[in-house]
Each structure stands twice: as structure tokens, then as C-alpha cells.
Design a protein around this motif. Structure first.
Motif, PDB file in Angstrom:
ATOM      1  N   PHE B  76      -1.076   4.716   0.277  1.00 41.34           N
ATOM      2  CA  PHE B  76      -1.546   4.250  -1.029  1.00 41.34           C
ATOM      3  C   PHE B  76      -2.705   3.266  -0.905  1.00 41.34           C
ATOM      4  O   PHE B  76      -3.411   3.003  -1.862  1.00 41.34           O
ATOM      5  N   GLU B  77      -2.876   2.704   0.311  1.00 39.56           N
ATOM      6  CA  GLU B  77      -3.950   1.724   0.473  1.00 39.56           C
ATOM      7  C   GLU B  77      -5.179   2.373   1.095  1.00 39.56           C
ATOM      8  O   GLU B  77      -5.057   3.161   2.027  1.00 39.56           O
ATOM      9  N   SER B  78      -6.353   2.021   0.588  1.00 40.00           N
ATOM     10  CA  SER B  78      -7.568   2.491   1.245  1.00 40.00           C
ATOM     11  C   SER B  78      -8.470   1.281   1.421  1.00 40.00           C
ATOM     12  O   SER B  78      -8.103   0.168   1.044  1.00 40.00           O
ATOM     13  N   GLU B  79      -9.650   1.509   1.994  1.00 42.65           N
ATOM     14  CA  GLU B  79     -10.532   0.393   2.300  1.00 42.65           C
ATOM     15  C   GLU B  79     -10.920  -0.371   1.034  1.00 42.65           C
ATOM     16  O   GLU B  79     -11.051  -1.585   1.035  1.00 42.65           O
ATOM     17  N   ASP B  80     -11.078   0.372  -0.061  1.00 43.75           N
ATOM     18  CA  ASP B  80     -11.515  -0.281  -1.305  1.00 43.75           C
ATOM     19  C   ASP B  80     -10.394  -0.385  -2.330  1.00 43.75           C
ATOM     20  O   ASP B  80     -10.551  -0.032  -3.489  1.00 43.75           O
ATOM     21  N   GLY B  81      -9.213  -0.837  -1.895  1.00 42.16           N
ATOM     22  CA  GLY B  81      -8.133  -1.080  -2.865  1.00 42.16           C
ATOM     23  C   GLY B  81      -7.061  -0.014  -2.817  1.00 42.16           C
ATOM     24  O   GLY B  81      -7.175   0.951  -2.058  1.00 42.16           O
ATOM     25  N   ASP B  82      -6.023  -0.199  -3.626  1.00 41.29           N
ATOM     26  CA  ASP B  82      -4.917   0.747  -3.510  1.00 41.29           C
ATOM     27  C   ASP B  82      -4.954   1.789  -4.613  1.00 41.29           C
ATOM     28  O   ASP B  82      -5.564   1.614  -5.671  1.00 41.29           O
ATOM     29  N   ALA B  83      -4.284   2.920  -4.320  1.00 39.82           N
ATOM     30  CA  ALA B  83      -4.332   4.066  -5.221  1.00 39.82           C
ATOM     31  C   ALA B  83      -3.675   3.738  -6.561  1.00 39.82           C
ATOM     32  O   ALA B  83      -4.079   4.270  -7.590  1.00 39.82           O
ATOM     33  N   PHE B  84      -2.667   2.865  -6.550  1.00 43.41           N
ATOM     34  CA  PHE B  84      -2.029   2.485  -7.820  1.00 43.41           C
ATOM     35  C   PHE B  84      -3.079   1.919  -8.787  1.00 43.41           C
ATOM     36  O   PHE B  84      -3.046   2.211  -9.980  1.00 43.41           O
ATOM     37  N   ALA B  85      -3.986   1.112  -8.255  1.00 43.92           N
ATOM     38  CA  ALA B  85      -5.012   0.518  -9.116  1.00 43.92           C
ATOM     39  C   ALA B  85      -5.933   1.600  -9.672  1.00 43.92           C
ATOM     40  O   ALA B  85      -6.367   1.530 -10.823  1.00 43.92           O
ATOM     41  N   ARG B  86      -6.195   2.625  -8.867  1.00 40.51           N
ATOM     42  CA  ARG B  86      -7.061   3.704  -9.358  1.00 40.51           C
ATOM     43  C   ARG B  86      -6.343   4.510 -10.451  1.00 40.51           C
ATOM     44  O   ARG B  86      -6.946   4.912 -11.441  1.00 40.51           O
ATOM     45  N   PHE B  87      -5.052   4.766 -10.244  1.00 42.92           N
ATOM     46  CA  PHE B  87      -4.296   5.481 -11.273  1.00 42.92           C
ATOM     47  C   PHE B  87      -4.155   4.632 -12.543  1.00 42.92           C
ATOM     48  O   PHE B  87      -4.062   5.159 -13.644  1.00 42.92           O
ATOM     49  N   ALA B  88      -4.121   3.313 -12.355  1.00 41.33           N
ATOM     50  CA  ALA B  88      -3.985   2.437 -13.525  1.00 41.33           C
ATOM     51  C   ALA B  88      -5.144   2.668 -14.496  1.00 41.33           C
ATOM     52  O   ALA B  88      -4.984   2.562 -15.708  1.00 41.33           O
ATOM     53  N   ARG B  89      -6.321   3.020 -13.967  1.00 41.11           N
ATOM     54  CA  ARG B  89      -7.495   3.261 -14.822  1.00 41.11           C
ATOM     55  C   ARG B  89      -7.357   4.517 -15.667  1.00 41.11           C
ATOM     56  O   ARG B  89      -7.997   4.671 -16.693  1.00 41.11           O
ATOM     57  N   THR B  90      -6.590   5.489 -15.185  1.00 37.97           N
ATOM     58  CA  THR B  90      -6.438   6.724 -15.958  1.00 37.97           C
ATOM     59  C   THR B  90      -5.159   6.693 -16.787  1.00 37.97           C
ATOM     60  O   THR B  90      -4.948   7.567 -17.620  1.00 37.97           O
ATOM     61  N   GLY B  91      -4.279   5.736 -16.511  1.00 42.07           N
ATOM     62  CA  GLY B  91      -3.021   5.650 -17.254  1.00 42.07           C
ATOM     63  C   GLY B  91      -1.923   6.532 -16.686  1.00 42.07           C
ATOM     64  O   GLY B  91      -0.812   6.560 -17.211  1.00 42.07           O
ATOM     65  N   ALA B  92      -2.214   7.252 -15.587  1.00 42.24           N
ATOM     66  CA  ALA B  92      -1.178   8.133 -15.030  1.00 42.24           C
ATOM     67  C   ALA B  92      -0.072   7.301 -14.396  1.00 42.24           C
ATOM     68  O   ALA B  92      -0.301   6.192 -13.932  1.00 42.24           O
ATOM     69  N   SER B  93       1.112   7.862 -14.392  1.00 45.56           N
ATOM     70  CA  SER B  93       2.230   7.206 -13.737  1.00 45.56           C
ATOM     71  C   SER B  93       2.378   7.849 -12.360  1.00 45.56           C
ATOM     72  O   SER B  93       2.700   9.027 -12.242  1.00 45.56           O
ATOM     73  N   ALA B  94       2.096   7.055 -11.306  1.00 51.46           N
ATOM     74  CA  ALA B  94       2.052   7.618  -9.950  1.00 51.46           C
ATOM     75  C   ALA B  94       3.244   7.152  -9.134  1.00 51.46           C
ATOM     76  O   ALA B  94       3.792   6.077  -9.375  1.00 51.46           O
ATOM     77  N   ASN B  95       3.627   7.957  -8.166  1.00 54.93           N
ATOM     78  CA  ASN B  95       4.726   7.574  -7.284  1.00 54.93           C
ATOM     79  C   ASN B  95       4.681   8.423  -6.017  1.00 54.93           C
ATOM     80  O   ASN B  95       3.826   9.313  -5.890  1.00 54.93           O
ATOM     81  N   ALA B  96       5.625   8.151  -5.117  1.00 60.32           N
ATOM     82  CA  ALA B  96       5.718   8.925  -3.887  1.00 60.32           C
ATOM     83  C   ALA B  96       7.129   8.818  -3.365  1.00 60.32           C
ATOM     84  O   ALA B  96       7.846   7.877  -3.705  1.00 60.32           O
ATOM     85  N   TYR B  97       7.549   9.804  -2.584  1.00 62.36           N
ATOM     86  CA  TYR B  97       8.858   9.684  -1.946  1.00 62.36           C
ATOM     87  C   TYR B  97       8.880  10.409  -0.608  1.00 62.36           C
ATOM     88  O   TYR B  97       8.108  11.342  -0.382  1.00 62.36           O
ATOM     89  N   THR B  98       9.755   9.936   0.262  1.00 61.00           N
ATOM     90  CA  THR B  98       9.944  10.584   1.554  1.00 61.00           C
ATOM     91  C   THR B  98      11.386  11.054   1.613  1.00 61.00           C
ATOM     92  O   THR B  98      12.299  10.282   1.327  1.00 61.00           O
ATOM     93  N   SER B  99      11.576  12.314   1.976  1.00 61.86           N
ATOM     94  CA  SER B  99      12.944  12.815   2.122  1.00 61.86           C
ATOM     95  C   SER B  99      13.157  13.202   3.578  1.00 61.86           C
ATOM     96  O   SER B  99      12.327  12.893   4.439  1.00 61.86           O
ATOM     97  N   PHE B 100      14.245  13.892   3.870  1.00 63.26           N
ATOM     98  CA  PHE B 100      14.501  14.295   5.251  1.00 63.26           C
ATOM     99  C   PHE B 100      13.403  15.215   5.772  1.00 63.26           C
ATOM    100  O   PHE B 100      13.039  15.167   6.927  1.00 63.26           O
ATOM    101  N   GLU B 101      12.886  16.074   4.884  1.00 66.11           N
ATOM    102  CA  GLU B 101      11.959  17.095   5.374  1.00 66.11           C
ATOM    103  C   GLU B 101      10.582  17.084   4.730  1.00 66.11           C
ATOM    104  O   GLU B 101       9.757  17.929   5.058  1.00 66.11           O
ATOM    105  N   SER B 102      10.339  16.201   3.782  1.00 67.08           N
ATOM    106  CA  SER B 102       9.016  16.218   3.166  1.00 67.08           C
ATOM    107  C   SER B 102       8.578  14.824   2.732  1.00 67.08           C
ATOM    108  O   SER B 102       9.403  13.928   2.555  1.00 67.08           O
ATOM    109  N   THR B 103       7.267  14.678   2.575  1.00 70.70           N
ATOM    110  CA  THR B 103       6.695  13.470   1.987  1.00 70.70           C
ATOM    111  C   THR B 103       5.846  13.933   0.814  1.00 70.70           C
ATOM    112  O   THR B 103       5.012  14.834   0.982  1.00 70.70           O
ATOM    113  N   CYS B 104       6.065  13.349  -0.358  1.00 69.91           N
ATOM    114  CA  CYS B 104       5.388  13.844  -1.555  1.00 69.91           C
ATOM    115  C   CYS B 104       4.732  12.721  -2.339  1.00 69.91           C
ATOM    116  O   CYS B 104       5.301  11.638  -2.480  1.00 69.91           O
ATOM    117  N   TYR B 105       3.539  13.007  -2.846  1.00 70.59           N
ATOM    118  CA  TYR B 105       2.767  12.068  -3.669  1.00 70.59           C
ATOM    119  C   TYR B 105       2.589  12.736  -5.026  1.00 70.59           C
ATOM    120  O   TYR B 105       2.259  13.929  -5.076  1.00 70.59           O
TER     121      TYR B 105
END
Lengths: 412, 423
Positions: B76-105
């Protein structure tokens, strides 16, 4: 539909499902909270037509896995006792059933002529099982430490007041329940509650059919909200349990008008309701103190809660950090960007309400306590009009009342 | 670019499966009901992937536990800030999860979908880890681990998996341990990122309202071509037996919790039909319509709000499990074993079988109401080589004999009972 019952229908054929529900709103009282919490599960476990638990559940399976359930909610100092039935839309029922008709009949049969034994009482076995399950639900709330900490904080905040009564009453109240009184209490609930009826999704209800059954039900008392009382001093309560993580739960009281709900939602979003909020950005991201630290606004209670899970040695530090962020907000340290982000996040949530039948029901049921009938779209319009000054002024009305620490002593 | 239309006459829905030249598989599922559009971008990379072999390198490689989850936080972090802040500009509700077999954004939104999609495709493909940012996350993830340490439902499940499996990494906590995450460095994160976040090992699913051409044009612009490297999971040989038949722990709970179930020889990955047959069997065996559930309820042994059952299976593991709260977990386990014995002797009643099929048909149609449940369903099925509509069809086609056949998996000598008791 009548003086004590309102019908809310939102037909939308794009849904693959439909839902019909009846919610009975009554003031929370120590005497009635436990029996009213038990009754909906008791009446819905069997019917006159399907007079046993398994027979009723087999019927629901045949109706393509239809659900038939009860739900007890709390809005400030009111209790909402609900029964709902849901299933696939009739167009998917390959056996040709009219799903709305099937499920509405089921619902009305348990409401108005529930299964009784020869003495006119609710059957003994069902009573025993439902009472046991309600007590086990209490135990489950203790098992879940996040829920437990929040409930303790709320109990302390409203100690001695109606709003401090648990939505299902206390363990002692449930243990004291006797089968003999329940038939009369059910009649009393039907007579005195305010009814909010919902038909949602892909179904077309016949309003005359519902009016015939509910027209004379309930009473016209108007639900109210918890009256504001200025906190005298901050109450701090600490309890210990053998846990690896401590929980911090803080309760603020606030003096707000029902119509100011969106303003306080917005203030809470800026403070601690989203990943761009002050609490998330500072207490979690900058200070790395916790995995979660968030605020939530409880409109009908006139309260705002902040909750977090932290190392025991960081309880004090986290509490100070939360108060520090609030102070900054109250001092006007909010940017246009923070305000816009909070508005956009709330807009997204408001526009999403219509995506789920359960969310639609929850929305309009909650509105009974502030702005009856307001749609999510109208709420968006209102929300967009608020300014930084409005948010800062609203934050200025928060008064810390209760701090609850569930202190972990290292686990086992 | 190959585009295939997949239809389900039963559900009245369809979607498009796109094989993008970069190697990514894209699923576009139009949906008119509701306002939300949901996008999820996931990798076949979960907590069980601590030992792997790349098709372009010789030996298998082992890394510390908890990297998949750590990576999820740090991406979620990049050189110029975190992805949550970028999604905040569009109003989208963002999340991520890791399970036994997958990682999803993922994100869901009701407006400005294309802008949010661009952010999703960008940040997942742009790793940025430094000593400092990696270190900062240890406090946050440490608290996440401790939160789960106090969660009795989580504990009863992991104790169960540890008792059932001798060596398979399904027995490891998804986030790792406070000790294992202390070993994680930017180098490990880059190494695992470059191995698993290869578009050939990923999928993108979009459900809701969108313009297909615009989405594919954006994918053309944003997706970075990847070498066609395959990653194989490397597991130690797992015995057919369970490690321990019972396991118990004491925590601050008021009512005991249990997890009980049977180990299945993992073998080849299950097909849609295998899943459908087992789901029907479990519905017959333990749903609220079943004689077993009634006996458990009348005996005061389970409650409706906590009792559950699941066919939990994937790469190198498979188990049928039952869980909930109970004053007498041993009696619950006994009753389940007895009922399985009875069904083995007397057979699965045809009425129960037909009724279970109807119930599961309805539940699966209902699940297609929700953009998030469709998107997560399609993604997780595809990462395991399966397909959503084929599963719904299999539920209708599976026979009584195929369902009864599944009873042989439920062997008493392969069972585990995990219990959490009050202090």
C-alpha cells in the motif's frame, strides 16, 4: 397503514432475492428487555403448520434455502424486535412458488397465531432451548473481547439509565424468565410496539393484504433519543483479563439535534472513521501503536465511541494520542482535503446502501430515530453542504465521559 | 487478445474471460442491480507459500513465515505516499487481505470507477520497500497478531490445523509470529514480490457497471509484461494420519469452543463436482433441517448462532470440519461420528438429497446479488483452477451416488477435536 404500523416497500426487480420483515420498536426497560429478546426466536422456531423445528427447517430448505430469522437491535433507549424472511425471487423458483406469499404467510402465522401447547403456553421444549441459546449468546459476547470492551464501556456510560440496558437484558434477567408470563408479554408487545414493516427486492406486495393484518396492530408512540446530560467528571474503569492485547474503549457524549446526524457522521469520519482519518493516520500509521483505532457515532444514543487494541504498556499513551487528535480537530486543524476525503468516503457508503436488502432495511429503520424517511441520496445532499467550520464546531461539542480499559496481563 | 463469453442460463448471468497478452487473466462481470462496482486484483500467493520453486531457477527456496501478509501491508505504500490516500481522492473504499493461498487487493466504488481502477493496477505493480518503512510496520502487524492471539475462534481453528497436519504449512498462522516477522527485510519482500506478483500468477475480476472497452484499454496501458515464469509450491510429504487426535487450550472465555473434523488425503486438486457433492453431503448431514442438528440442539450441545461446517480444501490439504460453542465438545464429536456411521449403514435418503440440492441452489443464486461475493468467488475459484458457473451447474447435476461416495472420506481414525476451555 394504521396508527401503529408503517409499511416500507422498495421493489426492485434487478435483485435475485426478496425479503419481508416486521420490526417492533419498544422502549427498553429492565422488565421487558429479556423477554422481548427471547420471544422472536421462540415464536419463529416452529409454526402451527410445521409444528416442530425440523419440519419448519425442511420447509425452508424446500423453499430454496429460504431464511427465517429473528433479530434484536438497540437504538439508544429503544429496543427493536425483528422477524424476517428472505429467499430467491419467484422467477428463480422452478417449482412455481410465489415466494413473497409463502414467506409473508409464514411470518404472519408466527406473529398472530404462534404455536402453543394445550395449556395455551409456548411449548416447554422450545422455551428451554431458546433460553439456553440466549444465555450462550451472552457468553459469546464475553468471548469476543472487542465486543465485550465496547459493551462494558456503553454500560458504564449509561449506568442506571435505560440506554444502559443491554439489548437482550442482563444474564440475571434472562435466567429469571418463566414460560408462564411469555404469552401475555407477546400480546403486550404486539399491542404496544410501533411496527415498521418492510418488503424489499424482487417482489410486489399487495398493500391491502398487509393493511388487513397490520392495520390495527401496534401503538403510535414516537421513538425518541437519549437526552443529553453534561458529564460531570470522566469515569475511568479498568478490568483485567489474561489477554495478550489490551482494549481501550472511550465514550464521548454530545449534544446534537436529530437533524444533525450527517454532520456528526462527517465529523466522526474525519476524526477516526476512515483510513485517511486523524486516528488512523496518526495513532496507527505514524505512531505504530495499534492495528485499529477508530471512532463510531451512535446517533440515537447521542454518543461517540473510540476503540483500539494496544500493548498494555501503551494504553495511556494511546489514550493521550486519541485526545491529542481530538484537541487538534477542535482547534480547527482540518484541511479542505481531509474534509473532502471524509465526504467522499461517506458518499460511497451512502450510495452503496441500495445494494443490499439488509442494508436498506437497516437504513430506513435507523431513520425512524432521526430523520424519518430520509433517503441515502438526500443524506448525500445534506452531507456535501457542510464546511470545515461546521465539523470543527461539532467536534467542539464532544465531552469525554467514560474511559474503559480491558487490561491484558500477558496472556496465558 | 482472446475474449470468451461465459454464460449461465440457470442464473441468467454472464461474464467475459479475457486472456491479456501480459499473461493476466481478466474477468469482466456486468451487473445492473445496485450501484457498486467492485474490482479485485489477486495473486496465487498466500501464507502456505514459504517454500517454492521458480520454473527459471533450479532449487527450491525457503523464506520466513508471514511474508505474504507483510507484503500485503507494505504494498500500500509507495515512494510518493500510500494507496489509501490515493483512493481517498476518488472516494473508493479500498482494502486487502491475505489468506492461506492468495493475496488480494480490492476496492468498491459508486463513482469514478476508472480512476480507482488505475490506482489499483498501478500500486499493486509498484513495490517500494525500505528498511525504515518495513520496520515501521512491525508494531502494527505485531498488534494484529496479538489481536488474533486473543480471538478464541481463531485459536481453536489453528490448534485444529496444527493437530491435523504434521508438516503442511496450512498449520502456520497467516501473519506469521512476532519472531518470524522480525526476520523480514526489504530483500525478502522484493524477492517474494518478484516471484509471485507475476501477472501469469494473478487474476483481475471486475463486477458491476463499467465500459468493457475502456477497462481493456486501461489494462493495455497499465499492465507491465512479465516473463512467463511459473511458480510451484513445494511441500514436505504430509502423512495421511493426523498429528494429534485431540488438542486443548485454556483462554478467557465463558463458554468452550470446539472445532472437530476429518482429514482427507489431499491428492489431486478437487473439481467443481467434488465440491458440489461434498456441500450437498454436509447439508444433508448437519444443516438445520438434519436429524443430527436437531439431536445436538435438543441435547443442549450446540447453538444456532455458532454451529457451522465447512469443506476446507486447497493445495495439499483437505478437511471437513464442524465448529461452534458447546458445553460438551466431546459429546458433539461423538454425535457427528455416530450420524456419519448411520448414513454409511443406511444410505443417504433421496428426499434429504433433493431438499439439500434445492437449498444450495437458492443460496448460490442469492449470492449472485452481491458484487463483492461474486468478485471474491470468481477470483478464489480461478486461482484454484475452477469456474463459478460450472460449480452452480455441478450442484444441479451431481447424483445421489456421488454424494454418498463422499462419506468414505469421513474416517474416525483421521479425526481431530480441538477445544478451547475457560480458565
Amino acid at each position: 397503514m394504521g396508527p401503529g404500523a408503517a409499511m416500507n416497500s422498495l421493489s426492485d426487480a434487478r435483485f435475485k432475492t426478496m425479503r419481508v420483515s416486521v420490526n417492533m420498536l419498544v422502549p427498553l426497560t429492565k422488565e421487558t428487555a429479556a423477554p422481548y429478546a427471547l420471544l422472536p426466536s421462540l415464536v419463529s422456531r416452529a409454526t402451527r403448520q410445521y409444528p416442530d423445528y425440523t419440519a419448519l427447517n425442511r420447509r425452508l430448505s424446500e423453499l430454496y434455502g429460504a431464511t427465517f430469522s429473528s433479530c434484536v437491535r438497540k437504538f439508544g433507549e429503544w429496543q427493536s424486535v425483528g422477524l424476517s424472511a428472505g429467499g430467491i425471487a419467484s422467477r428463480y423458483a422452478f417449482g412455481g412458488e410465489d415466494m413473497l406469499e409463502e414467506l409473508s404467510r409464514l411470518l404472519c402465522s408466527v406473529l398472530f397465531s404462534p404455536l402453543k401447547d394445550q395449556e395455551g403456553l409456548f411449548p416447554e421444549e422450545g422455551f428451554r432451548q431458546e433460553k439456553r441459546q440466549l444465555l450462550e449468546m451472552k457468553d459469546a459476547e464475553y468471548n469476543d473481547k472487542m465486543t465485550y470492551a465496547h459493551q462494558r464501556c456503553e454500560e458504564i456510560l449509561f449506568e442506571g439509565q435505560r440506554a444502559g440496558i443491554n439489548r437482550c437484558g442482563s444474564r440475571e434477567d434472562i435466567e429469571a424468565l418463566g414460560r408462564e408470563d411469555l404469552s401475555e408479554l407477546w400480546e403486550q408487545l404486539l399491542r404496544t410496539a410501533r411496527f415498521e414493516i418492510f418488503t424489499l427486492g424482487d417482489c410486489a406486495p399487495d398493500s391491502a393484504w398487509f393493511a388487513e393484518r397490520f392495520g390495527g396492530a401496534g401503538s403510535s408512540q414516537a421513538p425518541g433519543r437519549v437526552a443529553y446530560a453534561e458529564p460531570r467528571e470522566v469515569r475511568c474503569v479498568t478490568e483485567e483479563q489474561p489477554l495478550s492485547q489490551s482494549k481501550l474503549s472511550m465514550a464521548f457524549r454530545l449534544d446534537a439535534e436529530p437533524k444533525e446526524r450527517m454532520l456528526f457522521q462527517l465529523m466522526s469520519a474525519v476524526f477516526g472513521g476512515t483510513p485517511s482519518s486523524k486516528l488512523f493516520q496518526n495513532v496507527r500509521e505514524k505512531m505504530s501503536l495499534c492495528y485499529y483505532c477508530s471512532s463510531s457515532f451512535a446517533g440515537a444514543s447521542g454518543a461517540l465511541f473510540v476503540e483500539s487494541g494496544v500493548e498494555t504498556e501503551n494504553l495511556e499513551k494511546t489514550q493521550e494520542a486519541v485526545l491529542g487528535q481530538l484537541k487538534a480537530l477542535q482547534a480547527g486543524q482540518v484541511t479542505e482535503e481531509e474534509l473532502t476525503f471524509a465526504k467522499l468516503a461517506l458518499c460511497n457508503a451512502l450510495h452503496s446502501v441500495g445494494d443490499s436488502l439488509g442494508a436498506v432495511e437497516n437504513w430506513y429503520l435507523s431513520r425512524v430515530f432521526d430523520v424519518p424517511g430520509q433517503s441515502p441520496e438526500q443524506a448525500v445532499e445534506e452531507l456535501m453542504g457542510y464546511t470545515i467550520e461546521d465539523v470543527v464546531e461539532a467536534a467542539g461539542r464532544l465531552r469525554l465521559d467514560t474511559v474503559y480499559w480491558l487490561k491484558g496481563n500477558g496472556g496465558c | 487478445m482472446e475474449i470468451q463469453k461465459v454464460k449461465s442460463p440457470r442464473a441468467g448471468d454472464h461474464y467475459f474471460k479475457v486472456c491479456h497478452p501480459t499473461g493476466l487473466t481478466i474477468y469482466l462481470y456486468p451487473k445492473e442491480s445496485g450501484n457498486t462496482t467492485y474490482a479485485i486484483f489477486g495473486a496465487r500467493y498466500g501464507s502456505i507459500d514459504n517454500c517454492f520453486r521458480r520454473s527459471d531457477e533450479p532449487g527450491p527456496e525457503t523464506v520466513p513465515e508471514g511474508i505474504a501478509h507483510y507484503l500485503e501491508h507494505k504494498l500500500f505504500e509507495s515512494e510518493d505516499g500510500d494507496a489509501f490516500a490515493r483512493f481517498a481522492r476518488t472516494g473508493a473504499s479500498a482494502n486487502a487481505y491475505t489468506s492461506f493461498e492468495s493475496t488480494c487487493y480490492l476496492f468498491s466504488c459508486t463513482e469514478r470507477f476508472m480512476e480507482s481502477l488505475e490506482i489499483l493496477l498501478d500500486f499493486v505493480q509498484a513495490p517500494y520497500f525500505t528498511e525504515e518503512t518495513v520496520k515501521k510496520e512491525q508494531g502494527i502487524i505485531g498488534q494484529e497478531i496479538k489481536m488474533y492471539d486473543d480471538d478464541p475462534q481463531w485459536r481453536v481453528l489453528f490448534n485444529y490445523l496444527r493437530a491435523m497436519y504434521h508438516s503442511h504449512p496450512i498449520r502456520l498462522d497467516i501473519a506469521g509470529t512476532v519472531e518470524s516477522i522480525a526476520k523480514i527485510t526489504p530483500e525478502y519482500l522484493y524477492r517474494c514480490y518478484r516471484t509471485f506478483y507475476n501477472l501469469h500468477n494473478m487474476a483481475l475480476v471486475i463486477v458491476g457497471k463499467f465500459d468493457q472497452d475502456q477497462v481493456l484499454n486501461l489494462c493495455d496501458k497499465m499492465l507491465k509484461p512479465c516473463e512467463p515464469v511459473r511458480v510451484d509450491r513445494v511441500f514436505q510429504k504430509e502423512p495421511e494420519t493426523v498429528a494429534e487426535p485431540t488438542v486443548e487450550e485454556r483462554l478467557a472465555v465463558a463458554l468452550p469452543l470446539f472445532q472437530f473434523g476429518f482429514k482427507e488425503e489431499a491428492g489431486a486438486l478437487k473439481t467443481e463436482k467434488d465440491l458440489a457433492a461434498m456441500e450437498i453431503l454436509l447439508e444433508v448431514l448437519a444443516s438445520e433441517s438434519s436429524p443430527l442438528f436437531r439431536r445436538l440442539l435438543d441435547g443442549g450441545l450446540v447453538n444456532e448462532s455458532s454451529f457451522s461446517y465447512e469443506y476446507f480444501e486447497g493445495a495439499g490439504y483437505a478437511t471437513v470440519m464442524f465448529g461452534g460453542e458447546s458445553h460438551d465438545p466431546e459429546a458433539v464429536a461423538r454425535a457427528i461420528k455416530e450420524e456419519i456411521g448411520r448414513l454409511k449403514r443406511e444410505g443417504v435418503p433421496r428426499d434429504d438429497f433433493e431438499r439439500a440440492k434445492r437449498a444450495l441452489y437458492g443460496e448460490n443464486i442469492s449470492a449472485l446479488n452481491s458484487a463483492s461475493s461474486i468478485a471474491n468467488g470468481v477470483l478464489n475459484l480461478t486461482l484454484k483452477g475452477r469456474e463459478l458457473f460450472a460449480y452452480i451447474d455441478a450442484l444441479a447435476q451431481v447424483t445421489l451416488e456421488e454424494v454418498a461416495e463422499k462419506l468414505t472420506i469421513l474416517r474416525e481414525d483421521r479425526s481431530v477435536l480441538s477445544v478451547i476451555r475457560p480458565l
